[in-house]
Scaffold this active site. Structure first.
Site, mmCIF file in Angstrom:
data_model
loop_
_atom_site.group_PDB
_atom_site.id
_atom_site.type_symbol
_atom_site.label_atom_id
_atom_site.label_comp_id
_atom_site.label_asym_id
_atom_site.label_seq_id
_atom_site.Cartn_x
_atom_site.Cartn_y
_atom_site.Cartn_z
ATOM 1 N N HIS A 39 0.842 -1.199 0.000
ATOM 2 C CA HIS A 39 0.000 0.000 0.000
ATOM 3 C C HIS A 39 0.871 1.241 0.000
ATOM 4 O O HIS A 39 0.837 2.025 0.923
ATOM 5 C CB HIS A 39 -0.915 -0.002 1.224
ATOM 6 C CG HIS A 39 -1.969 -1.040 1.128
ATOM 7 N ND1 HIS A 39 -2.302 -1.870 2.154
ATOM 8 C CD2 HIS A 39 -2.785 -1.387 0.099
ATOM 9 C CE1 HIS A 39 -3.269 -2.694 1.769
ATOM 10 N NE2 HIS A 39 -3.581 -2.411 0.532
ATOM 11 N N HIS B 108 0.114 -9.771 0.890
ATOM 12 C CA HIS B 108 -0.994 -9.979 1.831
ATOM 13 C C HIS B 108 -1.600 -11.376 1.739
ATOM 14 O O HIS B 108 -2.402 -11.744 2.585
ATOM 15 C CB HIS B 108 -2.110 -8.955 1.565
ATOM 16 C CG HIS B 108 -1.638 -7.544 1.630
ATOM 17 N ND1 HIS B 108 -1.403 -6.795 0.503
ATOM 18 C CD2 HIS B 108 -1.333 -6.763 2.679
ATOM 19 C CE1 HIS B 108 -0.991 -5.592 0.866
ATOM 20 N NE2 HIS B 108 -0.936 -5.545 2.172
ATOM 21 N N GLU C 99 -5.787 -8.902 3.163
ATOM 22 C CA GLU C 99 -5.196 -9.963 4.001
ATOM 23 C C GLU C 99 -6.291 -10.696 4.789
ATOM 24 O O GLU C 99 -6.271 -11.925 4.916
ATOM 25 C CB GLU C 99 -4.163 -9.379 4.970
ATOM 26 C CG GLU C 99 -3.462 -10.485 5.746
ATOM 27 C CD GLU C 99 -2.646 -9.979 6.920
ATOM 28 O OE1 GLU C 99 -1.979 -8.945 6.805
ATOM 29 O OE2 GLU C 99 -2.691 -10.648 7.965
ATOM 30 N N SER D 116 -2.346 1.969 3.930
ATOM 31 C CA SER D 116 -1.526 0.976 4.640
ATOM 32 C C SER D 116 -2.022 0.804 6.072
ATOM 33 O O SER D 116 -2.000 1.753 6.860
ATOM 34 C CB SER D 116 -0.066 1.444 4.619
ATOM 35 O OG SER D 116 0.638 0.867 5.696
ATOM 36 N N ASN E 120 -0.750 -0.936 8.608
ATOM 37 C CA ASN E 120 0.215 -0.803 9.705
ATOM 38 C C ASN E 120 0.640 0.647 9.892
ATOM 39 O O ASN E 120 0.957 1.065 11.005
ATOM 40 C CB ASN E 120 1.398 -1.779 9.532
ATOM 41 C CG ASN E 120 2.376 -1.330 8.500
ATOM 42 O OD1 ASN E 120 3.242 -0.534 8.781
ATOM 43 N ND2 ASN E 120 2.243 -1.841 7.284
ATOM 44 N N SER F 157 5.839 -0.662 4.631
ATOM 45 C CA SER F 157 5.970 -0.678 3.170
ATOM 46 C C SER F 157 6.532 0.631 2.627
ATOM 47 O O SER F 157 6.446 0.902 1.440
ATOM 48 C CB SER F 157 4.600 -0.961 2.545
ATOM 49 O OG SER F 157 3.651 -0.026 3.011
HETATM 50 S S1 SF4 Z 1 4.068 -6.253 7.733
HETATM 51 FE FE1 SF4 Z 1 5.740 -7.111 6.518
HETATM 52 S S2 SF4 Z 1 6.629 -8.761 7.773
HETATM 53 FE FE2 SF4 Z 1 4.610 -8.268 8.629
HETATM 54 S S3 SF4 Z 1 3.258 -9.727 7.632
HETATM 55 FE FE3 SF4 Z 1 3.167 -7.851 6.411
HETATM 56 S S4 SF4 Z 1 4.702 -8.139 4.810
HETATM 57 FE FE4 SF4 Z 1 5.105 -9.663 6.426
#
Ligand code: SF4
Length: 270
Positions: A29, A61, A113, A206, A208, A250
């Site tokens: 992303h 994902h 995901e 994204s 995260n 990412s």
């Molecule tokens: S954030 Fe990175 S290390 Fe964690 S699951 Fe996703 S691709 Fe894999």
């Protein structure tokens, strides 16, 4: 950038050199990374129906076995760039389901995901907050796993909420939050506690990166999410002695470096 994203990008470049390639969905992303891949002639599609190359790539994902089988049955060669830690999450969910647990995933229902994690299940729930826990039905066995990029504190809190709501149920938790996400979150907490302003770099879509923004906002009142250096505004740094900088898994180093350079330039202005 985490190893999962780095390896997926490398795989895409390798396969693009061998022949025409379409990536299904966003490999990562991050718009900067995606435009670099497009420049190499790699095509992107949201749906298999829009793929015109014989080879397509599943993103980091991951996807479900059912979806892989459907795609192969259509005649495509499938390259899997699934991160090994997403594969670990798939195995954990499959093991819980095999043992008779009703699966509950902590994550975003529409995230690719999560669709992959749940795609082989006939019955499951996806939750993101305490309100969702209230909507769950009772099952004798409840198996909880998480989207790999969720904040672990939040996931543990929701597992506790499920246990409180269903004290008679056997609630088993498989911790599938990936290590790079956990490390980034704990480093971000430490940094946000010391900073006057925090800037988080990463794509708007994204997960995260967005979780990092939320985590930092719990410890610092002035948190800003940027995609590139052009987004950084001068007034954000007014009266800031310490500026914290972090980035989603990412985000390419070059993008972070440019944001850092802009912050430094602004701080040197009279
Ligand atoms: S954030 Fe990175 S290390 Fe964690 S699951 Fe996703 S691709 Fe894999």
């Amino acid at each position: 950038m985490c190893f999962g994203v780095r390896d997926a990008i490398t795989l895409a470049h390798e396969h693009a050199e061998a022949g025409p390639l379409t990536i299904l969905g966003d490999l990562v992303h991050n718009p900067t990374v995606l435009s670099g891949l497009e420049a190499k002639g790699i095509a992107f599609a949201r749906d298999v129906a829009d793929v015109s190359t014989p080879t397509l790539m599943v993103t980091a994902h991951g996807t479900s076995e059912r979806n892989l089988a459907r795609t192969r049955a259509l005649g495509f060669t499938v390259v899997e760039a699934t991160c090994p830690l997403v594969t670990v999450a798939h195995r954990a969910v499959a093991a819980l389901a095999r043992d008779g647990y009703h699966i509950v995933i902590v994550g975003q229902r529409d995230h690719v995901e999560v669709r992959g994690l749940t795609g082989d299940l006939d019955r499951f729930d996806v939750i993101l907050d305490d309100g969702d826990v209230l909507m769950l039905e009772e099952h004798p066995r409840i198996g909880v796993a998480a989207q790999t990029t969720q904040a672990i504190e939040k996931v543990r809190h929701l597992v506790d909420s499920i246990r409180r709501r269903f004290p008679q149920s056997d609630v088993r938790f498989a911790d599938t939050v990936c290590k790079p996400t956990k490390q980034r979150q704990s480093a971000a907490v430490e940094m946000a506690q010391k900073a006057d302003v925090v800037i988080v770099v990463g794509g708007r879509a994204s997960n995260n990166t967005r979780e990092l923004v939320k985590t930092c906002a719990r410890y610092c009142a002035r948190v800003h999410h940027v995609e590139t250096d052009a987004d950084v505004r001068r007034e954000w740094l007014d009266n800031a002695a310490v500026v914290g900088l972090t980035a989603g898994t990412s985000t390419p180093d070059a993008v972070i470096d440019r944001v850092e350079a802009r912050i430094t330039r602004i701080s040197e202005l009279p």
